[in-house]
Scaffold this motif. Structure first.
Motif, PDB file in Angstrom:
ATOM      1  N   MET A 226     -49.805  51.622  34.168  1.00 27.77           N
ATOM      2  CA  MET A 226     -49.930  50.817  32.945  1.00 27.77           C
ATOM      3  C   MET A 226     -50.843  49.613  33.183  1.00 27.77           C
ATOM      4  N   ILE A 227     -50.693  48.963  34.334  1.00 25.04           N
ATOM      5  CA  ILE A 227     -51.551  47.809  34.660  1.00 25.04           C
ATOM      6  C   ILE A 227     -53.001  48.266  34.834  1.00 25.04           C
ATOM      7  N   LYS A 228     -53.191  49.411  35.476  1.00 26.04           N
ATOM      8  CA  LYS A 228     -54.556  49.919  35.668  1.00 26.04           C
ATOM      9  C   LYS A 228     -55.202  50.267  34.326  1.00 26.04           C
ATOM     10  N   ARG A 229     -54.415  50.806  33.388  1.00 24.57           N
ATOM     11  CA  ARG A 229     -54.949  51.070  32.033  1.00 24.57           C
ATOM     12  C   ARG A 229     -55.448  49.780  31.397  1.00 24.57           C
ATOM     13  N   ALA A 230     -54.658  48.730  31.553  1.00 25.33           N
ATOM     14  CA  ALA A 230     -55.052  47.434  30.985  1.00 25.33           C
ATOM     15  C   ALA A 230     -56.334  46.919  31.641  1.00 25.33           C
ATOM     16  N   LEU A 231     -56.405  47.023  32.960  1.00 24.63           N
ATOM     17  CA  LEU A 231     -57.606  46.569  33.673  1.00 24.63           C
ATOM     18  C   LEU A 231     -58.848  47.320  33.193  1.00 24.63           C
ATOM     19  N   GLU A 232     -58.703  48.617  32.979  1.00 21.54           N
ATOM     20  CA  GLU A 232     -59.826  49.423  32.479  1.00 21.54           C
ATOM     21  C   GLU A 232     -60.195  49.024  31.049  1.00 21.54           C
ATOM     22  N   GLY A 233     -59.231  48.436  30.322  1.00 18.47           N
ATOM     23  CA  GLY A 233     -59.472  47.973  28.952  1.00 18.47           C
ATOM     24  C   GLY A 233     -59.862  46.509  28.874  1.00 18.47           C
ATOM     25  N   HIS A 234     -60.392  45.966  29.980  1.00 13.22           N
ATOM     26  CA  HIS A 234     -60.937  44.602  30.056  1.00 13.22           C
ATOM     27  C   HIS A 234     -59.879  43.502  30.138  1.00 13.22           C
ATOM     28  N   VAL A 235     -58.599  43.879  30.279  1.00 13.48           N
ATOM     29  CA  VAL A 235     -57.555  42.856  30.460  1.00 13.48           C
ATOM     30  C   VAL A 235     -57.463  42.585  31.957  1.00 13.48           C
ATOM     31  N   GLU A 236     -57.983  41.449  32.380  1.00  8.91           N
ATOM     32  CA  GLU A 236     -58.111  41.181  33.817  1.00  8.91           C
ATOM     33  C   GLU A 236     -57.206  40.070  34.318  1.00  8.91           C
ATOM     34  N   ARG A 237     -56.584  39.339  33.395  1.00 11.70           N
ATOM     35  CA  ARG A 237     -55.741  38.206  33.790  1.00 11.70           C
ATOM     36  C   ARG A 237     -54.388  38.338  33.079  1.00 11.70           C
ATOM     37  N   PHE A 238     -53.325  38.367  33.897  1.00  8.91           N
ATOM     38  CA  PHE A 238     -51.975  38.550  33.375  1.00  8.91           C
ATOM     39  C   PHE A 238     -51.107  37.371  33.811  1.00  8.91           C
ATOM     40  N   PHE A 239     -50.593  36.630  32.861  1.00  8.28           N
ATOM     41  CA  PHE A 239     -49.693  35.519  33.176  1.00  8.28           C
ATOM     42  C   PHE A 239     -48.267  35.972  32.901  1.00  8.28           C
ATOM     43  N   ILE A 240     -47.416  35.801  33.919  1.00  7.45           N
ATOM     44  CA  ILE A 240     -46.101  36.439  33.947  1.00  7.45           C
ATOM     45  C   ILE A 240     -45.010  35.383  33.796  1.00  7.45           C
ATOM     46  N   PRO A 241     -44.290  35.370  32.666  1.00  8.38           N
ATOM     47  CA  PRO A 241     -43.200  34.403  32.473  1.00  8.38           C
ATOM     48  C   PRO A 241     -41.942  34.841  33.217  1.00  8.38           C
ATOM     49  N   ALA A 242     -41.140  33.858  33.606  1.00  6.43           N
ATOM     50  CA  ALA A 242     -39.859  34.138  34.243  1.00  6.43           C
ATOM     51  C   ALA A 242     -38.762  34.253  33.188  1.00  6.43           C
ATOM     52  N   ILE A 243     -37.661  34.897  33.574  1.00  3.86           N
ATOM     53  CA  ILE A 243     -36.466  34.978  32.727  1.00  3.86           C
ATOM     54  C   ILE A 243     -35.300  34.286  33.431  1.00  3.86           C
ATOM     55  N   ASP A 244     -34.950  34.792  34.601  1.00  5.74           N
ATOM     56  CA  ASP A 244     -33.941  34.135  35.440  1.00  5.74           C
ATOM     57  C   ASP A 244     -34.142  34.608  36.875  1.00  5.74           C
ATOM     58  N   SER A 245     -33.283  34.176  37.787  1.00  5.88           N
ATOM     59  CA  SER A 245     -33.485  34.444  39.214  1.00  5.88           C
ATOM     60  C   SER A 245     -33.441  35.927  39.557  1.00  5.88           C
ATOM     61  N   SER A 246     -32.790  36.731  38.736  1.00  6.19           N
ATOM     62  CA  SER A 246     -32.668  38.154  39.053  1.00  6.19           C
ATOM     63  C   SER A 246     -34.016  38.879  39.008  1.00  6.19           C
ATOM     64  N   TYR A 247     -35.026  38.272  38.384  1.00  2.08           N
ATOM     65  CA  TYR A 247     -36.344  38.896  38.284  1.00  2.08           C
ATOM     66  C   TYR A 247     -37.361  38.305  39.261  1.00  2.08           C
ATOM     67  N   THR A 248     -36.976  37.304  40.016  1.00  2.00           N
ATOM     68  CA  THR A 248     -37.956  36.599  40.850  1.00  2.00           C
ATOM     69  C   THR A 248     -38.630  37.517  41.856  1.00  2.00           C
ATOM     70  N   GLU A 249     -37.862  38.322  42.563  1.00  2.00           N
ATOM     71  CA  GLU A 249     -38.448  39.197  43.585  1.00  2.00           C
ATOM     72  C   GLU A 249     -39.421  40.191  42.964  1.00  2.00           C
ATOM     73  N   ALA A 250     -39.073  40.729  41.806  1.00  2.00           N
ATOM     74  CA  ALA A 250     -39.967  41.680  41.137  1.00  2.00           C
ATOM     75  C   ALA A 250     -41.278  41.002  40.737  1.00  2.00           C
ATOM     76  N   MET A 251     -41.200  39.740  40.330  1.00  2.00           N
ATOM     77  CA  MET A 251     -42.408  38.991  39.985  1.00  2.00           C
ATOM     78  C   MET A 251     -43.283  38.787  41.212  1.00  2.00           C
ATOM     79  N   LEU A 252     -42.661  38.401  42.321  1.00  2.00           N
ATOM     80  CA  LEU A 252     -43.411  38.174  43.561  1.00  2.00           C
ATOM     81  C   LEU A 252     -44.066  39.466  44.047  1.00  2.00           C
ATOM     82  N   GLN A 253     -43.371  40.590  43.866  1.00  2.00           N
ATOM     83  CA  GLN A 253     -43.940  41.876  44.266  1.00  2.00           C
ATOM     84  C   GLN A 253     -45.167  42.218  43.426  1.00  2.00           C
ATOM     85  N   LEU A 254     -45.105  41.928  42.129  1.00  2.00           N
ATOM     86  CA  LEU A 254     -46.268  42.143  41.259  1.00  2.00           C
ATOM     87  C   LEU A 254     -47.478  41.368  41.769  1.00  2.00           C
TER      88      LEU A 254
END
Length: 255
Positions: free
Chosen positions: A22-50
């Protein structure tokens, strides 16, 4: 053409089966910058992995989402503080007030919102505001906290023209996403009265997919549909809108 998605939850469980594709599709469609909002601590590791997976394209925020301001909110705010202290983030968000799901937590939502505004000022970061059925309450807080070092984005802006001018008066850009393509979204009726210097683009993926994908899973590639609609409303090219809104995002996030 470089398009910036200023608000996308790419770590969401909705993308579990095809996140990288899905991210590669976006990159091919000229979307090159993604700003990622947080929700709570349970998502922090997944954000860091991204960020590890796409270091040139992923830019992280840190914050406690208002719908996740629960009984343990002080622990969650401590997590936000520790993360901001330990590494680089590009905004404090998404933060704010949501009275659609639970009005009973209004007092602690306001407390958490103000606390995180203070953190943003301390670290000289923008805030990214979540506002659902709470314009009056959000504006009350911004009125109390306004200063030269308070700035950011009114994410998923769905207010009136008057609300738009008020948000801009508090140093906020307007985050415009799929709602601008909805027949009943209303912002399409006045958005071209707002100078493009006040606007950034977003998807809020996997939520709020634009037409013709409304009701389906949203993804960052679909920001192109938002761009097409704004090009129609403003009467200028998609390339020009992409350029202006990406420059606006650089001004806000510092990158």
């Amino acid at each position: 053409m470089i398009i910036t998605d200023t608000h996308t939850h790419l770590y969401s469980e909705a993308f579990e089966d095809d996140r990288h594709e899905m991210i590669k599709r976006a990159l091919e469609g000229h979307v090159e910058r993604f700003f990622i909002p947080a929700i709570d601590s349970s998502y922090t590791e997944a954000m860091l992995q991204l960020e590890r997976d796409f270091p040139k394209h992923i830019f992280l925020m840190m914050g406690l989402h208002p719908t996740h301001v629960k009984a343990n909110y002080k622990e969650e705010l401590e997590h936000v503080e520790q993360m901001l202290k330990n590494r680089k983030f590009y905004a404090v968000g998404e933060i704010g007030i949501d009275l659609y799901w639970d009005k009973s937590t209004l007092d602690i939502q306001i407390e958490a919102f103000k606390h995180q505004i203070h953190l943003a000022k301390q670290y000289k970061l923008p805030i990214v505001i979540h506002c659902r059925e709470s314009f009056d309450e959000i504006f009350d807080v911004l009125e109390q906290e306004q200063s030269e070092d308070l700035f950011g984005i009114f994410h998923c802006f769905t207010g009136t023209l008057e609300d738009a001018h008020k948000a801009i008066s508090y140093n906020m850009k307007l985050g415009i996403g799929g709602v601008v393509t909805f027949k009943n979204g209303k912002i399409d009726q006045f958005i071209n009265q707002i100078d493009l210097k006040h606007i950034v683009l977003e998807t809020d993926a996997p939520y709020l997919a634009p037409k013709p994908y409304r009701g389906k899973r949203n993804e960052s590639l679909y920001i192109n549909k938002v761009l097409e609609k704004l090009s129609e409303l403003y009467g200028i090219s998609k390339e020009e809108i992409a350029k202006i809104t990406t420059e606006n995002s650089k001004h806000i996030f510092g990158i």
